[in-house]
Motif scaffolding. Structure first.
Motif, PDB file in Angstrom:
ATOM      1  N   ILE A   1     -17.202  27.474 -23.444  1.00  0.00           N
ATOM      2  CA  ILE A   1     -16.557  28.764 -23.191  1.00  0.00           C
ATOM      3  C   ILE A   1     -16.589  29.626 -24.451  1.00  0.00           C
ATOM      4  O   ILE A   1     -16.876  30.820 -24.399  1.00  0.00           O
ATOM      5  CB  ILE A   1     -15.116  28.553 -22.695  1.00  0.00           C
ATOM      6  N   ILE A   2     -16.298  29.003 -25.603  1.00  0.00           N
ATOM      7  CA  ILE A   2     -16.305  29.746 -26.870  1.00  0.00           C
ATOM      8  C   ILE A   2     -17.705  30.256 -27.176  1.00  0.00           C
ATOM      9  O   ILE A   2     -17.893  31.410 -27.593  1.00  0.00           O
ATOM     10  CB  ILE A   2     -15.771  28.854 -28.008  1.00  0.00           C
ATOM     11  N   ASP A   3     -18.727  29.417 -26.954  1.00  0.00           N
ATOM     12  CA  ASP A   3     -20.103  29.826 -27.238  1.00  0.00           C
ATOM     13  C   ASP A   3     -20.573  30.926 -26.292  1.00  0.00           C
ATOM     14  O   ASP A   3     -21.469  31.704 -26.638  1.00  0.00           O
ATOM     15  CB  ASP A   3     -21.040  28.630 -27.144  1.00  0.00           C
ATOM     16  N   ALA A   4     -19.987  31.007 -25.098  1.00  0.00           N
ATOM     17  CA  ALA A   4     -20.412  31.997 -24.113  1.00  0.00           C
ATOM     18  C   ALA A   4     -19.811  33.377 -24.373  1.00  0.00           C
ATOM     19  O   ALA A   4     -20.248  34.360 -23.786  1.00  0.00           O
ATOM     20  CB  ALA A   4     -20.029  31.530 -22.717  1.00  0.00           C
ATOM     21  N   ARG A   5     -18.810  33.450 -25.244  1.00  0.00           N
ATOM     22  CA  ARG A   5     -18.187  34.748 -25.530  1.00  0.00           C
ATOM     23  C   ARG A   5     -19.177  35.686 -26.203  1.00  0.00           C
ATOM     24  O   ARG A   5     -20.022  35.247 -26.979  1.00  0.00           O
ATOM     25  CB  ARG A   5     -16.999  34.564 -26.471  1.00  0.00           C
ATOM     26  N   PRO A   6     -19.042  36.996 -25.936  1.00  0.00           N
ATOM     27  CA  PRO A   6     -19.929  37.939 -26.630  1.00  0.00           C
ATOM     28  C   PRO A   6     -19.624  37.961 -28.124  1.00  0.00           C
ATOM     29  O   PRO A   6     -18.466  37.917 -28.542  1.00  0.00           O
ATOM     30  CB  PRO A   6     -19.605  39.289 -25.980  1.00  0.00           C
ATOM     31  N   LYS A   7     -20.674  37.998 -28.912  1.00  0.00           N
ATOM     32  CA  LYS A   7     -20.527  37.970 -30.361  1.00  0.00           C
ATOM     33  C   LYS A   7     -20.586  39.395 -30.908  1.00  0.00           C
ATOM     34  O   LYS A   7     -21.283  40.242 -30.359  1.00  0.00           O
ATOM     35  CB  LYS A   7     -21.658  37.155 -30.997  1.00  0.00           C
ATOM     36  N   PRO A   8     -19.852  39.697 -31.980  1.00  0.00           N
ATOM     37  CA  PRO A   8     -19.973  41.024 -32.585  1.00  0.00           C
ATOM     38  C   PRO A   8     -21.352  41.185 -33.213  1.00  0.00           C
ATOM     39  O   PRO A   8     -21.978  40.189 -33.590  1.00  0.00           O
ATOM     40  CB  PRO A   8     -18.873  41.036 -33.658  1.00  0.00           C
TER      41      PRO A   8
ATOM     42  N   ARG B   1     -15.855  19.580 -24.718  1.00  0.00           N
ATOM     43  CA  ARG B   1     -17.188  20.112 -24.421  1.00  0.00           C
ATOM     44  C   ARG B   1     -17.092  21.404 -23.615  1.00  0.00           C
ATOM     45  O   ARG B   1     -17.786  22.390 -23.910  1.00  0.00           O
ATOM     46  CB  ARG B   1     -17.991  19.056 -23.643  1.00  0.00           C
ATOM     47  N   LEU B   2     -16.204  21.441 -22.626  1.00  0.00           N
ATOM     48  CA  LEU B   2     -16.038  22.649 -21.820  1.00  0.00           C
ATOM     49  C   LEU B   2     -15.464  23.796 -22.651  1.00  0.00           C
ATOM     50  O   LEU B   2     -15.884  24.951 -22.514  1.00  0.00           O
ATOM     51  CB  LEU B   2     -15.142  22.364 -20.624  1.00  0.00           C
ATOM     52  N   LYS B   3     -14.510  23.474 -23.534  1.00  0.00           N
ATOM     53  CA  LYS B   3     -13.917  24.499 -24.395  1.00  0.00           C
ATOM     54  C   LYS B   3     -14.979  25.096 -25.323  1.00  0.00           C
ATOM     55  O   LYS B   3     -15.044  26.315 -25.502  1.00  0.00           O
ATOM     56  CB  LYS B   3     -12.778  23.891 -25.207  1.00  0.00           C
ATOM     57  N   GLN B   4     -15.807  24.239 -25.908  1.00  0.00           N
ATOM     58  CA  GLN B   4     -16.867  24.718 -26.802  1.00  0.00           C
ATOM     59  C   GLN B   4     -17.860  25.587 -26.034  1.00  0.00           C
ATOM     60  O   GLN B   4     -18.352  26.593 -26.559  1.00  0.00           O
ATOM     61  CB  GLN B   4     -17.597  23.537 -27.452  1.00  0.00           C
TER      62      GLN B   4
END
Length: 59
Positions: free
Chosen positions: A27-34, A22-25
């Motif tokens: 972090i991934i969702d919080a990354r800036p998207k192109p 859940r924490l990994k997901q």
């Protein structure tokens, strides 16, 4: 009236693996998207020539 917690079945506690996932997901969702669509997408598509990703297709 009834307590809203009574309608909810009890969920088992989260395991350490589930928590890590859940924490990994998150972090991934919080990354800036192109950026999506428009000029950027056309430039990205134009930069890759057809067949360049498949060198075995060339003669």
């Amino acid at each position: 009236m009834t307590d809203p917690d009574e309608d909810q079945p009890e969920t088992p506690p989260e395991t350490s693996i589930q928590r890590a996932l859940r924490l990994k997901q998150a972090i991934i969702d919080a990354r800036p998207k192109p950026p999506r669509g428009g000029r950027f997408q056309r430039e990205q598509a134009a930069s890759i020539a057809t067949g360049k990703s498949k060198p075995w297709m060339s003669r």
